[in-house]
Design a protein around this motif. Sequence first.
Motif, PDB file in Angstrom:
ATOM      1  N   ASP A  84      41.643  58.063  44.554  1.00  9.96           N
ATOM      2  CA  ASP A  84      40.809  57.676  45.734  1.00  9.96           C
ATOM      3  C   ASP A  84      39.387  57.307  45.746  1.00  9.96           C
ATOM      4  O   ASP A  84      39.814  56.841  47.014  1.00  9.96           O
ATOM      5  CB  ASP A  84      41.785  58.294  47.282  1.00  9.96           C
ATOM      6  N   VAL A  85      39.040  57.700  45.570  1.00  9.91           N
ATOM      7  CA  VAL A  85      37.386  57.604  45.378  1.00  9.91           C
ATOM      8  C   VAL A  85      36.792  56.055  45.047  1.00  9.91           C
ATOM      9  O   VAL A  85      37.303  55.431  44.016  1.00  9.91           O
ATOM     10  CB  VAL A  85      36.658  58.581  44.825  1.00  9.91           C
ATOM     11  N   PRO A  86      36.002  55.260  46.360  1.00  8.10           N
ATOM     12  CA  PRO A  86      36.696  54.110  45.754  1.00  8.10           C
ATOM     13  C   PRO A  86      34.936  53.836  44.545  1.00  8.10           C
ATOM     14  O   PRO A  86      33.679  54.822  44.836  1.00  8.10           O
ATOM     15  CB  PRO A  86      35.481  53.661  47.031  1.00  8.10           C
ATOM     16  N   MET A  87      35.323  53.189  43.601  1.00  2.00           N
ATOM     17  CA  MET A  87      33.890  52.399  42.458  1.00  2.00           C
ATOM     18  C   MET A  87      33.227  51.368  42.604  1.00  2.00           C
ATOM     19  O   MET A  87      34.418  50.435  42.933  1.00  2.00           O
ATOM     20  CB  MET A  87      34.744  53.290  41.957  1.00  2.00           C
ATOM     21  N   ASP A  88      32.549  50.920  42.486  1.00  2.00           N
ATOM     22  CA  ASP A  88      31.347  49.850  42.669  1.00  2.00           C
ATOM     23  C   ASP A  88      31.051  49.469  41.173  1.00  2.00           C
ATOM     24  O   ASP A  88      30.652  50.702  40.503  1.00  2.00           O
ATOM     25  CB  ASP A  88      30.436  49.895  43.943  1.00  2.00           C
ATOM     26  N   GLY A  89      31.648  47.924  40.459  1.00  2.00           N
ATOM     27  CA  GLY A  89      31.096  48.287  39.142  1.00  2.00           C
ATOM     28  C   GLY A  89      31.219  46.934  38.638  1.00  2.00           C
ATOM     29  O   GLY A  89      31.044  45.909  39.128  1.00  2.00           O
ATOM     30  N   GLU A  90      31.257  46.766  37.300  1.00  2.00           N
ATOM     31  CA  GLU A  90      31.333  45.093  36.498  1.00  2.00           C
ATOM     32  C   GLU A  90      32.592  45.590  35.710  1.00  2.00           C
ATOM     33  O   GLU A  90      32.557  46.331  34.772  1.00  2.00           O
ATOM     34  CB  GLU A  90      29.666  45.156  36.497  1.00  2.00           C
ATOM     35  N   LEU A  91      33.355  44.650  36.113  1.00  3.15           N
ATOM     36  CA  LEU A  91      34.299  44.185  35.341  1.00  3.15           C
ATOM     37  C   LEU A  91      33.268  43.220  33.759  1.00  3.15           C
ATOM     38  O   LEU A  91      33.060  41.922  34.158  1.00  3.15           O
ATOM     39  CB  LEU A  91      34.915  43.543  35.551  1.00  3.15           C
ATOM     40  N   TRP A  92      33.697  43.858  32.980  1.00  6.77           N
ATOM     41  CA  TRP A  92      32.900  43.449  31.448  1.00  6.77           C
ATOM     42  C   TRP A  92      33.290  43.626  30.296  1.00  6.77           C
ATOM     43  O   TRP A  92      34.310  44.997  30.140  1.00  6.77           O
ATOM     44  CB  TRP A  92      31.535  43.903  31.123  1.00  6.77           C
ATOM     45  N   ALA A  93      32.525  42.027  29.290  1.00  4.85           N
ATOM     46  CA  ALA A  93      34.312  42.562  28.016  1.00  4.85           C
ATOM     47  C   ALA A  93      33.155  42.479  27.317  1.00  4.85           C
ATOM     48  O   ALA A  93      33.463  42.187  25.560  1.00  4.85           O
ATOM     49  CB  ALA A  93      35.151  41.198  28.301  1.00  4.85           C
ATOM     50  N   GLY A  94      31.235  42.750  27.498  1.00  2.00           N
ATOM     51  CA  GLY A  94      30.167  43.112  26.557  1.00  2.00           C
ATOM     52  C   GLY A  94      29.453  41.479  26.448  1.00  2.00           C
ATOM     53  O   GLY A  94      29.834  40.721  27.124  1.00  2.00           O
ATOM     54  N   ARG A  95      28.316  42.079  25.894  1.00  2.00           N
ATOM     55  CA  ARG A  95      27.620  40.578  25.532  1.00  2.00           C
ATOM     56  C   ARG A  95      27.848  39.237  25.476  1.00  2.00           C
ATOM     57  O   ARG A  95      28.259  38.891  24.354  1.00  2.00           O
ATOM     58  CB  ARG A  95      25.866  41.800  24.937  1.00  2.00           C
ATOM     59  N   GLY A  96      27.131  38.599  26.148  1.00  2.00           N
ATOM     60  CA  GLY A  96      27.483  37.321  25.556  1.00  2.00           C
ATOM     61  C   GLY A  96      29.174  36.445  26.269  1.00  2.00           C
ATOM     62  O   GLY A  96      29.525  36.193  25.684  1.00  2.00           O
ATOM     63  N   ARG A  97      29.534  37.461  26.744  1.00  2.00           N
ATOM     64  CA  ARG A  97      31.507  36.822  26.859  1.00  2.00           C
ATOM     65  C   ARG A  97      31.375  37.097  28.126  1.00  2.00           C
ATOM     66  O   ARG A  97      32.479  38.058  28.481  1.00  2.00           O
ATOM     67  CB  ARG A  97      32.237  38.308  26.733  1.00  2.00           C
ATOM     68  N   PHE A  98      31.158  36.487  28.977  1.00  2.00           N
ATOM     69  CA  PHE A  98      31.298  36.148  29.571  1.00  2.00           C
ATOM     70  C   PHE A  98      32.107  35.275  30.398  1.00  2.00           C
ATOM     71  O   PHE A  98      33.496  35.797  31.125  1.00  2.00           O
ATOM     72  CB  PHE A  98      29.857  35.726  31.207  1.00  2.00           C
ATOM     73  N   SER A  99      32.668  34.082  29.968  1.00  2.00           N
ATOM     74  CA  SER A  99      33.373  33.142  30.368  1.00  2.00           C
ATOM     75  C   SER A  99      35.705  33.865  29.654  1.00  2.00           C
ATOM     76  O   SER A  99      36.080  33.917  30.569  1.00  2.00           O
ATOM     77  CB  SER A  99      33.603  32.134  28.891  1.00  2.00           C
ATOM     78  N   HIS A 100      35.015  34.896  28.914  1.00  2.00           N
ATOM     79  CA  HIS A 100      36.480  35.648  28.758  1.00  2.00           C
ATOM     80  C   HIS A 100      35.934  36.702  29.657  1.00  2.00           C
ATOM     81  O   HIS A 100      37.894  37.000  30.221  1.00  2.00           O
ATOM     82  CB  HIS A 100      36.176  36.713  27.433  1.00  2.00           C
ATOM     83  N   THR A 101      35.040  37.149  30.309  1.00  2.00           N
ATOM     84  CA  THR A 101      35.389  38.203  31.262  1.00  2.00           C
ATOM     85  C   THR A 101      36.380  37.224  32.730  1.00  2.00           C
ATOM     86  O   THR A 101      37.222  37.264  33.231  1.00  2.00           O
ATOM     87  CB  THR A 101      34.311  38.877  31.626  1.00  2.00           C
ATOM     88  N   GLN A 102      35.419  36.184  32.835  1.00  2.00           N
ATOM     89  CA  GLN A 102      36.036  35.491  34.060  1.00  2.00           C
ATOM     90  C   GLN A 102      36.965  34.639  34.056  1.00  2.00           C
ATOM     91  O   GLN A 102      38.116  35.064  34.797  1.00  2.00           O
ATOM     92  CB  GLN A 102      34.842  34.198  34.383  1.00  2.00           C
ATOM     93  N   SER A 103      38.229  34.798  33.093  1.00  2.00           N
ATOM     94  CA  SER A 103      39.385  33.933  32.545  1.00  2.00           C
ATOM     95  C   SER A 103      40.143  34.921  32.724  1.00  2.00           C
ATOM     96  O   SER A 103      40.855  34.746  33.457  1.00  2.00           O
ATOM     97  CB  SER A 103      39.217  33.043  31.016  1.00  2.00           C
ATOM     98  N   THR A 104      39.735  36.540  32.500  1.00  2.00           N
ATOM     99  CA  THR A 104      40.698  37.089  31.712  1.00  2.00           C
ATOM    100  C   THR A 104      41.117  37.737  33.485  1.00  2.00           C
ATOM    101  O   THR A 104      42.450  38.356  33.931  1.00  2.00           O
ATOM    102  CB  THR A 104      40.183  38.184  31.392  1.00  2.00           C
ATOM    103  N   VAL A 105      40.004  37.674  34.544  1.00  2.00           N
ATOM    104  CA  VAL A 105      39.639  38.711  35.546  1.00  2.00           C
ATOM    105  C   VAL A 105      40.526  37.312  36.887  1.00  2.00           C
ATOM    106  O   VAL A 105      41.277  37.692  37.478  1.00  2.00           O
ATOM    107  CB  VAL A 105      38.332  38.988  36.110  1.00  2.00           C
ATOM    108  N   ARG A 106      40.386  36.033  36.783  1.00  2.00           N
ATOM    109  CA  ARG A 106      40.718  35.478  37.612  1.00  2.00           C
ATOM    110  C   ARG A 106      42.369  34.562  37.375  1.00  2.00           C
ATOM    111  O   ARG A 106      43.111  33.835  37.967  1.00  2.00           O
ATOM    112  CB  ARG A 106      40.176  33.556  37.905  1.00  2.00           C
ATOM    113  N   GLN A 107      43.096  35.283  36.028  1.00  2.00           N
ATOM    114  CA  GLN A 107      44.611  35.148  35.701  1.00  2.00           C
ATOM    115  C   GLN A 107      45.571  35.512  36.601  1.00  2.00           C
ATOM    116  O   GLN A 107      45.274  36.803  36.504  1.00  2.00           O
ATOM    117  CB  GLN A 107      44.183  35.296  34.072  1.00  2.00           C
TER     118      GLN A 107
END
Length: 287
Positions: A84-107
Motif C-alpha cells: 500500500d506504499v505509493p510508488m511513482d515511476g514509468e511504464l516502459w517497454a524498452g528503448r525505442g518502444r514508446f508506441s508499444h508502451t502507449q498502445s498497451t497502457v491505453r487498451q
Amino acid sequence: MLRRHCLAWLGLVPLAALTTPPAWAADAPALLLANVYHPGMRLADYWVSEKYDGVRGYWDGHTLRTRGGETVAAPAWFTANWSDVPMDGELWAGRGRFSHTQSTVRQQQLDDAAWREMRFMVFDLPAHGGTFDQRLPALNTLVESLGQPWVQAVPQQRVANDAALQKLLLRTVRAGGEGLMLHRGASMYRAGRSDDLIKVKTHEDTEARVVAHLPGQGRHAGRLGALVVEMPSGQRFRLGAGLTDAERDHPPPVGSWVTYRFRGTHDGGLPRFASFVRVRDDMQPSR
C-alpha cells in the motif's frame, strides 16, 4: 461534436468552446514534475538516471494510474502483491518502444502478451517523509521485497561536472535512450514543477493541448493543414511541421495533448521551429 470541429476550421466556433478539460482531470495525482537543465547547475546536489521514454505510472497503494488520473487496466498479475506504499515511476517497454508502451497502457481490453513486455521502473516514493537521499534506500528495499522482475528500481548515479553529464547523455542517446533525469538529493517530494527534478536531453521538447484543426491547402487540401495548440501559459500557435500524411488524414483530436520539439523561444515565449512529435495519451491539462 464533429460538426463543431469542422466549423472551428472555418473560424465559426470560438476555440474556447472546444477546450473543456476532461472530467477525469480532477482525479489526476499530484506528481513531481521536471524543469529543463541549464549549464551552471550544481550537479553535486543531484542523482542522475536515464530518462525512460514511456508512460508515467503512479501506484497510489491500491490502483495503478496515469499522470492524467486514468486507471491503467493492467493484468492482475502485474500489480499482484504490491504494497500500500505509493510508488511513482514509468511504464516502459524498452528503448525505442514508446508506441508499444502507449498502445498497451491505453487498451481497455487486456493484451496479456503485450503486458509481458512491460516494466514498471520505480523512481520515487511520494508518501515517504524523507529527502530523496533517504527515499532511495527505502525504494530499493521495497522493490527488492516485491521480487517481481517487471518491477525495477531506476539505477541512480552521480556525475562530477557538466562535461561528465554531457558524456553520459551522449552515450545514453547513442544507445537508444531518450535522455537523463537529475533528482536533487536533499529535496522532499513536492508536487509541481521545480528544479528538484530536471530533464536533460539533446533537444528541447514539451507538450501542448490541441484546441483546433486548421484545413490544409495545396497538396494537403481536404485534410489537416495544421493544429492550433495551447501551451500551459495559455499562449497558442500553429503546429504543422512534423505531421505525417496519415496524421493529417486522422489528426489528434481536439482536447488531446501532443509533444513537440523546438529550438529556443521568441521574446514573447512562443517556440521557434516547432515540430510535431506524437500524441500523449497519458497527459492531463496541466511532466
